[in-house]
Design a protein around this motif. Sequence first.
Motif, PDB file in Angstrom:
ATOM      1  N   GLY A  65      24.106  48.157 -66.647  1.00  0.00           N
ATOM      2  CA  GLY A  65      23.948  46.705 -66.706  1.00  0.00           C
ATOM      3  C   GLY A  65      24.851  46.025 -67.715  1.00  0.00           C
ATOM      4  N   TYR A  66      25.477  46.796 -68.588  1.00  0.00           N
ATOM      5  CA  TYR A  66      26.433  46.224 -69.547  1.00  0.00           C
ATOM      6  C   TYR A  66      27.647  47.145 -69.614  1.00  0.00           C
ATOM      7  N   SER A  67      28.803  46.588 -69.350  1.00  0.00           N
ATOM      8  CA  SER A  67      30.052  47.348 -69.375  1.00  0.00           C
ATOM      9  C   SER A  67      31.063  46.654 -70.276  1.00  0.00           C
TER      10      SER A  67
ATOM     11  N   SER B 115      16.868  49.099 -70.292  1.00  0.00           N
ATOM     12  CA  SER B 115      17.848  49.643 -71.242  1.00  0.00           C
ATOM     13  C   SER B 115      19.213  49.435 -70.597  1.00  0.00           C
ATOM     14  N   PHE B 116      19.649  48.180 -70.597  1.00  0.00           N
ATOM     15  CA  PHE B 116      20.779  47.765 -69.758  1.00  0.00           C
ATOM     16  C   PHE B 116      22.072  48.494 -70.097  1.00  0.00           C
ATOM     17  N   TRP B 117      22.216  48.932 -71.348  1.00  0.00           N
ATOM     18  CA  TRP B 117      23.445  49.621 -71.751  1.00  0.00           C
ATOM     19  C   TRP B 117      23.511  51.038 -71.172  1.00  0.00           C
TER      20      TRP B 117
ATOM     21  N   MET C 219      26.794  52.931 -72.374  1.00  0.00           N
ATOM     22  CA  MET C 219      25.957  54.071 -72.763  1.00  0.00           C
ATOM     23  C   MET C 219      25.524  53.974 -74.238  1.00  0.00           C
ATOM     24  N   TYR C 220      25.279  55.137 -74.843  1.00  0.00           N
ATOM     25  CA  TYR C 220      24.727  55.171 -76.205  1.00  0.00           C
ATOM     26  C   TYR C 220      25.610  54.476 -77.243  1.00  0.00           C
TER      27      TYR C 220
END
Length: 262
Positions: free
Chosen positions: A134-136, A128-130, A42-43
């Motif tokens: 898409g990004y962990s 916006s993969f985050w 996330m952010y």
Amino acid sequence: MAIQKEELNLSDRKVCLFLAEMEEGTLLKVGEDNCKKSSPSMYVFQPVLALAALELGTLKDPHGYFPWDKTKFPYIRWQKEQNLKSSLESSTVWYFQKIWTDTGTTKLRTWLSSVGLPTSVPFEPSRSFWMDGGYSWTAEEFYLFLWKLFNGELEVRKKNLNSVLEGLERNPGEIKNPTGIHRLDGHFGNYSGFYSDSATGYAQGRSVSWYWFFWKDPKRSYLFLSRIESESETLSPLEAAKFGMEYLREKGFWEKYFSSSN
């Protein structure tokens, strides 16, 4: 120093908390198994992305403004020109989308690897993969990154780090997010520096809330991280922050370390 550990059983909520006194080490770890499980970033990934772009030279002027292209967004604070500081304060996704596009997957993966973070960045530049899952990373991975960052263990230029911290500087108890400025309840003691970020969103079938702060006073400094996720309820934007602060108060950590000058 012995680490205080606790496992919490809160029905569907998966909680992870860390508290460290930088001069001594980790004081508290809650939900050890949950802390090792990956969650969408996330952010809170956006300051990491900004630091990577500054270090790689793809973001050359953090104080310069990117123009708003008149796209309508759910938050009025995103509908104006932005620089790094304003984007970090309002979590403006389109600003970070641009620096991600300018940086590219290959360079970003290499940099993330160099600072000990997962490198599973997708190749689609439009994503916006985050934000979409898409990004962990695990809470433990992110906590260790923050520890090394604030402890001076990462080889990053001080000028670039300061550019990012400028957008994360807060008054204790203050949270800035896309909807505005919010205050957490409580008495806050003396401090000489306070940096913080938060994020809440929905991805991969779960609601995830993050909150962290770095608190510095003249003698000591502290790092705190809170992450909550749930598959059955929609978490509020301040969920991880409120839960984390209440836990610190309930267990006596807040009074001992933060509510008075120690």
